[in-house]
Write an enzyme that holds these catalytic residues in place. Sequence first.
Site, PDB file in Angstrom:
ATOM      1  N   CYS A 153      89.789  41.719 -59.700  1.00  0.00           N
ATOM      2  CA  CYS A 153      88.421  42.213 -59.891  1.00  0.00           C
ATOM      3  C   CYS A 153      87.724  41.360 -60.954  1.00  0.00           C
ATOM      4  O   CYS A 153      88.340  40.524 -61.613  1.00  0.00           O
ATOM      5  CB  CYS A 153      88.439  43.677 -60.300  1.00  0.00           C
ATOM      6  N   CYS A 182      89.160  48.301 -57.982  1.00  0.00           N
ATOM      7  CA  CYS A 182      88.276  47.442 -57.192  1.00  0.00           C
ATOM      8  C   CYS A 182      89.035  46.362 -56.420  1.00  0.00           C
ATOM      9  O   CYS A 182      88.566  45.914 -55.378  1.00  0.00           O
ATOM     10  CB  CYS A 182      87.218  46.805 -58.086  1.00  0.00           C
ATOM     11  N   CYS A 192      82.142  43.625 -66.802  1.00  0.00           N
ATOM     12  CA  CYS A 192      82.404  45.015 -66.448  1.00  0.00           C
ATOM     13  C   CYS A 192      82.617  45.863 -67.692  1.00  0.00           C
ATOM     14  O   CYS A 192      83.514  45.588 -68.500  1.00  0.00           O
ATOM     15  CB  CYS A 192      83.626  45.108 -65.536  1.00  0.00           C
TER      16      CYS A 192
END
Length: 571
Positions: free
Chosen positions: A436, A485, A442
């Site tokens: 991810c 993810c 993030c």
Amino acid sequence: MVTKILKAPDGPPSDVERIKEESDYLRGTLKEVMQDRISSGIPDDDNRLMKHHGSYLQDDRDLRNERQKQKLEPAYQFMLRVRMPGGVSTPEQWLVMDDLSQKYGNGTLKLTTRETFQMHGILKWNMKKTIQTIHSALLDTIAACGDVNRNVMCASNPYQSEIHSEVYEWSKKLSDDLLPRTRAYHEIWLDEERVAGTPEEEVEPMYGPLYLPRKFKIGIAVPPSNDIDVFSQDLGFIAIVENGKLIGFNVAIGGGMGMTHGDTATYPQLAKVIGFCRPEQMYDVAEKTITIQRDYGNRSVRKNARFKYTVDRLGLDTVKEELENRLGWSLEEAKPYHFDHNGDRYGWVEGIEDKWHFTLFVEGGRITDYDDYKLMTGLREIAKVHTGEFRLTANQNLIIANVSSEKKAEISALIEQYGLTDGKHHSALRRSSMACVALPTCGLAMAEAERYLPTLLDKIEEIIDENGLREQEITIRMTGCPNGCARHALGEIGFIGKAPGKYNMYLGAAFDGSRLSKMYRENIGEAEILSELRVLLSRYAKEREEGEHFGDFVIRAGIMKATTDGTNFHN
């Protein structure tokens, strides 16, 4: 008739439910705050709504501490995700996304594990121009995030090209038909004038005013390839092909990868097959399944709000019975099928009607130019002459698809000129890897993933080579947090970030995506990871049976106990 009384869990609604309720069908004050140039950020309530429009606010965490010292607000930027069912892009759309990434993004594109484009680094005042340009290319970002049905995935492997177009059309229809009906997206981003009337007059016939308790994911797989990890989906359709014809789909419900560290009430789960439907029944099945989650999902505790928890709480048979009650007809008995892998097939493959497909290995799904590898430039030049399509795969790779025989030589020359790679000089382990985004963008990441996994793989490849395993496919996946993810719980070797430089290590998932992994070691760093893998891979090389995959070996050898269901993932 359903005999069990169904109800949603008790408890006060979460704060996100309040935000949606007060949002006037996902409008909130987004229109106003996006025009405010005093701050590059937006309020949290609006950021929650922003997800339904395909974006959310992030900041560059590499710069966070320094900006705090300088008493500056965080380096806010937006991530924008495109809704692109089945991962199919025209060359013209590819060029638009490339251009936007240079103008308004960070100069790169991310190919996501849900077969779409993700762009990072967009400043607030450039968001509207970006979305409008995407719209002009016949794409959009609506429902790419948020408490709605997300981008619908479908099988992309080129050797299945004879039915790819048919499956793709079904994924596109599902994605379009399951969109929210609110005009908020068009008003805020595309300057559509709102028709006079009160908010109560607007109707979401399927979602209702509160939409879903959490995100909802749908994917369509075509055996023998499980490239989309169909069992990780809230709702999975498994194509059944007889005599070269698509006759329908097995229906699987209740999958999902996310969990929370230290909370055993959360866990990854695999969808379970409950029956078979004909192609023309797909939308009805999807819509009614979504309404069950709408009505009975957990709106109090968001970390227990995914459909998998609804299915496990109510019971699979009960949910199937409720689905058939809402359909007004019964699913047929599931048809036989078989998966044998979930990876991509690299290089040139001949399809039907004299068309060719080239699958390109894209490490970490990141499209950019490196000092010694002009990946982005090469693909830009290919897009200028390509007359077929691009397919973004669920493994973060790229297929230059439907290349005519006339164009094959020209595109082959560009592939060679820019050194674009099918990855065959890499180990099979690296070709089977996913990561991810994680840091720096993030906000949920606890550790590195995309930026670190290639370095870790360099060192694991030394062990692989020592043991003669260079061409042995082993799925390896890394995420910076437990949200899943990169579908970490379906990696034969999986790493979930726990803290900077520290990961929980998981083993024992099935190579075909039909079994979850289980935690092997907790909170370990690189030295321990390599030490453990040196022992494990050496044993695998010496003790494996003919054709035995690594995930199966660690269970047969007694190294790991099999996870037979998500509910025993933690024990």
